[in-house]
Design a protein around this motif. Structure first.
Motif, PDB file in Angstrom:
ATOM      1  N   GLU A 124     -15.937  92.363 -68.323  1.00  0.00           N
ATOM      2  CA  GLU A 124     -14.744  91.458 -68.551  1.00  0.00           C
ATOM      3  C   GLU A 124     -15.435  90.666 -70.389  1.00  0.00           C
ATOM      4  OE1 GLU A 124     -12.166  92.010 -68.101  1.00  0.00           O
ATOM      5  OE2 GLU A 124     -11.660  93.867 -67.311  1.00  0.00           O
ATOM      6  N   GLU A 125     -16.695  89.941 -69.383  1.00  0.00           N
ATOM      7  CA  GLU A 125     -16.876  89.776 -70.222  1.00  0.00           C
ATOM      8  C   GLU A 125     -17.833  90.507 -71.805  1.00  0.00           C
ATOM      9  OE1 GLU A 125     -21.625  87.393 -69.024  1.00  0.00           O
ATOM     10  OE2 GLU A 125     -20.382  85.683 -68.669  1.00  0.00           O
ATOM     11  N   LYS A 126     -18.481  91.414 -71.542  1.00  0.00           N
ATOM     12  CA  LYS A 126     -18.816  92.085 -72.097  1.00  0.00           C
ATOM     13  C   LYS A 126     -17.403  92.099 -72.896  1.00  0.00           C
ATOM     14  CE  LYS A 126     -23.575  94.132 -70.525  1.00  0.00           C
ATOM     15  NZ  LYS A 126     -23.297  95.293 -69.735  1.00  0.00           N
ATOM     16  N   LYS A 127     -16.375  92.563 -72.437  1.00  0.00           N
ATOM     17  CA  LYS A 127     -14.946  93.622 -73.715  1.00  0.00           C
ATOM     18  C   LYS A 127     -15.050  92.175 -73.458  1.00  0.00           C
ATOM     19  CE  LYS A 127     -12.593  96.737 -70.036  1.00  0.00           C
ATOM     20  NZ  LYS A 127     -12.188  96.647 -68.917  1.00  0.00           N
ATOM     21  N   VAL A 128     -14.930  90.626 -73.977  1.00  0.00           N
ATOM     22  CA  VAL A 128     -14.486  89.763 -74.866  1.00  0.00           C
ATOM     23  C   VAL A 128     -15.213  90.062 -75.504  1.00  0.00           C
ATOM     24  CG1 VAL A 128     -14.530  87.585 -74.151  1.00  0.00           C
ATOM     25  CG2 VAL A 128     -13.868  88.747 -72.581  1.00  0.00           C
ATOM     26  N   TYR A 129     -16.629  89.443 -75.448  1.00  0.00           N
ATOM     27  CA  TYR A 129     -18.196  89.691 -76.475  1.00  0.00           C
ATOM     28  C   TYR A 129     -17.136  90.858 -77.345  1.00  0.00           C
ATOM     29  CZ  TYR A 129     -20.221  86.351 -73.758  1.00  0.00           C
ATOM     30  OH  TYR A 129     -20.299  84.714 -73.025  1.00  0.00           O
ATOM     31  N   LEU A 130     -17.200  91.909 -77.133  1.00  0.00           N
ATOM     32  CA  LEU A 130     -17.335  92.634 -78.256  1.00  0.00           C
ATOM     33  C   LEU A 130     -16.277  93.138 -79.267  1.00  0.00           C
ATOM     34  CD1 LEU A 130     -17.282  95.646 -79.053  1.00  0.00           C
ATOM     35  CD2 LEU A 130     -16.643  96.855 -76.953  1.00  0.00           C
ATOM     36  N   GLU A 131     -14.986  92.135 -78.261  1.00  0.00           N
ATOM     37  CA  GLU A 131     -13.276  91.839 -78.942  1.00  0.00           C
ATOM     38  C   GLU A 131     -13.756  90.751 -79.944  1.00  0.00           C
ATOM     39  OE1 GLU A 131     -10.910  90.760 -75.613  1.00  0.00           O
ATOM     40  OE2 GLU A 131     -10.057  92.175 -75.492  1.00  0.00           O
ATOM     41  N   LEU A 132     -14.635  90.027 -79.409  1.00  0.00           N
ATOM     42  CA  LEU A 132     -15.241  89.256 -80.804  1.00  0.00           C
ATOM     43  C   LEU A 132     -15.684  89.530 -82.018  1.00  0.00           C
ATOM     44  CD1 LEU A 132     -16.637  85.838 -78.331  1.00  0.00           C
ATOM     45  CD2 LEU A 132     -14.665  85.641 -79.823  1.00  0.00           C
ATOM     46  N   TYR A 133     -16.562  90.419 -81.206  1.00  0.00           N
ATOM     47  CA  TYR A 133     -17.400  91.298 -82.445  1.00  0.00           C
ATOM     48  C   TYR A 133     -16.348  91.808 -83.864  1.00  0.00           C
ATOM     49  CZ  TYR A 133     -20.997  93.873 -84.721  1.00  0.00           C
ATOM     50  OH  TYR A 133     -21.853  94.311 -86.136  1.00  0.00           O
ATOM     51  N   GLU A 134     -15.298  92.538 -82.928  1.00  0.00           N
ATOM     52  CA  GLU A 134     -14.475  93.690 -83.859  1.00  0.00           C
ATOM     53  C   GLU A 134     -13.353  92.630 -84.500  1.00  0.00           C
ATOM     54  OE1 GLU A 134     -12.358  95.603 -80.773  1.00  0.00           O
ATOM     55  OE2 GLU A 134     -13.652  97.306 -80.433  1.00  0.00           O
ATOM     56  N   ALA A 135     -13.093  90.946 -83.528  1.00  0.00           N
ATOM     57  CA  ALA A 135     -12.122  90.069 -84.518  1.00  0.00           C
ATOM     58  C   ALA A 135     -13.544  89.927 -85.882  1.00  0.00           C
ATOM     59  CB  ALA A 135     -12.138  88.781 -83.947  1.00  0.00           C
ATOM     60  N   MET A 136     -14.190  89.600 -85.512  1.00  0.00           N
ATOM     61  CA  MET A 136     -15.577  88.913 -87.157  1.00  0.00           C
ATOM     62  C   MET A 136     -15.378  90.195 -88.305  1.00  0.00           C
ATOM     63  SD  MET A 136     -16.967  86.198 -86.580  1.00  0.00           S
ATOM     64  CE  MET A 136     -15.237  86.141 -85.804  1.00  0.00           C
ATOM     65  N   GLU A 137     -14.983  91.302 -87.663  1.00  0.00           N
ATOM     66  CA  GLU A 137     -15.634  93.209 -88.832  1.00  0.00           C
ATOM     67  C   GLU A 137     -13.802  92.928 -89.530  1.00  0.00           C
ATOM     68  OE1 GLU A 137     -16.149  96.469 -86.074  1.00  0.00           O
ATOM     69  OE2 GLU A 137     -17.656  96.722 -86.615  1.00  0.00           O
ATOM     70  N   ALA A 138     -12.996  92.860 -88.573  1.00  0.00           N
ATOM     71  CA  ALA A 138     -11.651  92.934 -89.278  1.00  0.00           C
ATOM     72  C   ALA A 138     -11.741  91.120 -90.276  1.00  0.00           C
ATOM     73  CB  ALA A 138     -10.591  92.819 -88.220  1.00  0.00           C
ATOM     74  N   LEU A 139     -12.505  90.521 -89.686  1.00  0.00           N
ATOM     75  CA  LEU A 139     -11.966  89.062 -90.753  1.00  0.00           C
ATOM     76  C   LEU A 139     -13.123  89.249 -91.996  1.00  0.00           C
ATOM     77  CD1 LEU A 139     -11.223  86.200 -91.072  1.00  0.00           C
ATOM     78  CD2 LEU A 139     -13.354  85.726 -90.186  1.00  0.00           C
ATOM     79  N   LEU A 140     -13.906  90.111 -92.350  1.00  0.00           N
ATOM     80  CA  LEU A 140     -15.025  90.084 -93.252  1.00  0.00           C
ATOM     81  C   LEU A 140     -13.961  91.157 -93.937  1.00  0.00           C
ATOM     82  CD1 LEU A 140     -17.180  89.490 -94.839  1.00  0.00           C
ATOM     83  CD2 LEU A 140     -18.707  91.216 -92.996  1.00  0.00           C
ATOM     84  N   HIS A 141     -12.986  92.435 -92.953  1.00  0.00           N
ATOM     85  CA  HIS A 141     -12.843  93.053 -94.562  1.00  0.00           C
ATOM     86  C   HIS A 141     -11.583  92.638 -94.855  1.00  0.00           C
ATOM     87  CE1 HIS A 141     -10.181  96.492 -94.535  1.00  0.00           C
ATOM     88  NE2 HIS A 141      -9.114  96.258 -93.823  1.00  0.00           N
ATOM     89  N   ILE A 142     -10.888  91.949 -94.082  1.00  0.00           N
ATOM     90  CA  ILE A 142      -9.756  91.223 -94.874  1.00  0.00           C
ATOM     91  C   ILE A 142      -9.774  90.529 -96.015  1.00  0.00           C
ATOM     92  CG2 ILE A 142      -7.978  89.780 -94.532  1.00  0.00           C
ATOM     93  CD1 ILE A 142      -7.176  90.267 -91.760  1.00  0.00           C
TER      94      ILE A 142
ATOM     95  N   VAL B 157     -23.546  89.966 -80.117  1.00  0.00           N
ATOM     96  CA  VAL B 157     -24.254  91.187 -80.692  1.00  0.00           C
ATOM     97  C   VAL B 157     -24.781  92.205 -79.963  1.00  0.00           C
ATOM     98  CG1 VAL B 157     -26.399  91.896 -81.970  1.00  0.00           C
ATOM     99  CG2 VAL B 157     -24.935  89.826 -83.068  1.00  0.00           C
ATOM    100  N   ASN B 158     -25.530  91.863 -78.775  1.00  0.00           N
ATOM    101  CA  ASN B 158     -25.516  92.771 -77.284  1.00  0.00           C
ATOM    102  C   ASN B 158     -24.828  93.527 -76.934  1.00  0.00           C
ATOM    103  OD1 ASN B 158     -28.699  91.399 -78.165  1.00  0.00           O
ATOM    104  ND2 ASN B 158     -27.671  89.937 -76.637  1.00  0.00           N
ATOM    105  N   ALA B 159     -23.495  92.913 -76.562  1.00  0.00           N
ATOM    106  CA  ALA B 159     -22.277  93.959 -76.292  1.00  0.00           C
ATOM    107  C   ALA B 159     -21.922  94.671 -77.311  1.00  0.00           C
ATOM    108  CB  ALA B 159     -20.857  92.746 -75.845  1.00  0.00           C
TER     109      ALA B 159
END
Length: 394
Positions: free
Chosen positions: A254-272, A374-376
């Motif tokens: 579950e912890e890894k899922k949260v970190y992965l969601e944060l990474y995806e949010a960073m990618e989406a923020l940069l994309h927008i 990043v590791n997630a």
């Protein structure tokens, strides 16, 4: 009936053909070379057939030989030993065979009483059928699968007590290959401990831990609980440890899922902020409309969060929870961004400058968060399509 033997397979070869080939190779080399003559080739090559499902104690004895020994046991011709069972039944056997197969039986026979030219020995505590299968195995290593399965626990004890390691290995092998059940696993575990079978014991404990609630309600468990409370306590502790490890594994997932969601949010923020998305983006970009599919999983939720952030009137620390998340995303991005001077994400440079004033404790906290994010992502691979729970959704 199963007879543990291999059939020998003989394969003919042609030595003349091989020698001709070697001669051709030798003639192609300079005559000045000092090349020794090749050794004489064997005329036959033996190869045993493969039986991967058989246990490793299989012997290289022809089936016909096994059948002769099995016949000797069944007919009892020339027998000189009476084996008496608990129900006063008896078996005929040969002292030479029993003595050769088991050093314990050898000692018993040496001390046995002779009546009418026959030696009488008793194997207590086991019924006739188990002793029949046991003695038959001593003669020929043959057995009927159904009778072996029915008497396997008694045979395991007999093989241990009378020092017959080949039978012991067969019993352990068969139990490990699927004869363990929820009803007998506790009995098998106790026998495995008593009969020095550590691998079988380990398999039993693993089975108990895996299906603890069902097995702990069986009759075998109830008997063990009164007869061996220390073993019950050991199994309960093993279950608790295994359950704790399982919960810890789920927590880390579950912890890894949260970190992965944060990474995806960073990618989406940069994309927008750099390219623009369907209905939101930089002013110098032509937006594509809400019907266009976006490849960034977190983009839709982040789009709603950005719109809220731009219109919210309560953008103070500790105020609106959605705005607080937006601030956290901006700060996390700045921690991960390597080009703050040219970055188009709002407040990126501001947070970079703010980092210079952070305490060592805060700096270490952010550095740890960035590494986990990043590791997630690296552990999962380059592809992911998970909706983000960190950001606000519609």
């Amino acid at each position: 009936m199963s007879c543990k033997s291999y059939n020998t397979h003989i394969e003919e070869s042609n030595p003349a053909t091989v020698l001709t080939l070697l001669g051709d190779l030798a003639s192609s080399v300079s005559s000045n070379s000092n090349i020794p003559k090749p050794p004489q080739l064997p005329s036959k090559m033996y190869r045993r057939s493969k039986h991967p499902s058989r246990p490793p104690e299989c012997s290289f004895v022809l089936k016909e030989t096994k059948d002769i020994w099995d016949k000797l046991f069944k007919e009892g011709h020339g027998a000189d030993v009476f084996i008496i069972t608990d129900d006063q039944s008896y078996l005929l056997a040969h002292s030479s065979v029993l003595s050769a197969a088991s050093p314990v039986l050898h000692n018993i026979i040496q001390q046995s009483i002779v009546k009418d030219g026959m030696k009488h020995i008793k194997i207590p505590g086991v019924h006739y059928e188990s002793i029949y299968v046991f003695v038959r195995f001593l003669y020929s290593s043959c057995y009927e699968e159904q009778k072996m399965k029915k008497n396997v626990l008694h045979l395991l004890v007999l093989s241990h007590c009378y020092l017959v390691p080949s039978l012991k290995r067969v019993c352990i092998h068969l139990l490990e290959q699927g004869w363990l059940t929820q009803e007998n696993v506790i009995d098998v575990l106790q026998l495995a401990r008593s009969c020095d079978a550590p691998r079988l014991s380990f398999i039993c404990v693993r089975m108990v831990v895996k299906d603890f609630r069902t097995i702990s309600s069986t009759e075998g468990w109830k008997v063990m609980k009164h007869a061996n409370p220390a073993l019950e306590q050991e199994l309960i502790e093993s279950f608790v440890k295994a359950d704790s490890r399982k919960q810890e594994k789920l927590r880390k997932m579950e912890e890894k899922k949260v970190y992965l969601e944060l990474y995806e949010a960073m990618e989406a923020l940069l994309h927008i902020c750099q390219e623009g998305c369907r209905t939101i983006g930089p002013r110098d970009k032509v937006l594509k409309g809400s019907r266009v599919t976006c490849n960034y999983p977190a983009c839709k939720g982040l789009e709603a969060l950005v719109r809220h952030f731009s219109n919210c009137k309560t953008r103070v620390p500790g105020g609106c929870v959605h705005c607080k998340r937006m601030w956290q995303l901006f700060e996390l991005h700045s921690q991960m961004c390597s080009e703050p001077d040219s970055c188009k994400v709002p407040l990126c440079r501001h947070f970079k400058e703010k980092m210079q004033q952070q305490s060592q404790k805060d700096e270490a906290k952010w550095r740890l968060l960035v590494s986990k994010v990043v590791n997630a992502k690296n552990a999962l691979g380059p592809f992911s399509a998970r909706p983000s729970k960190f950001i606000m959704t519609n």
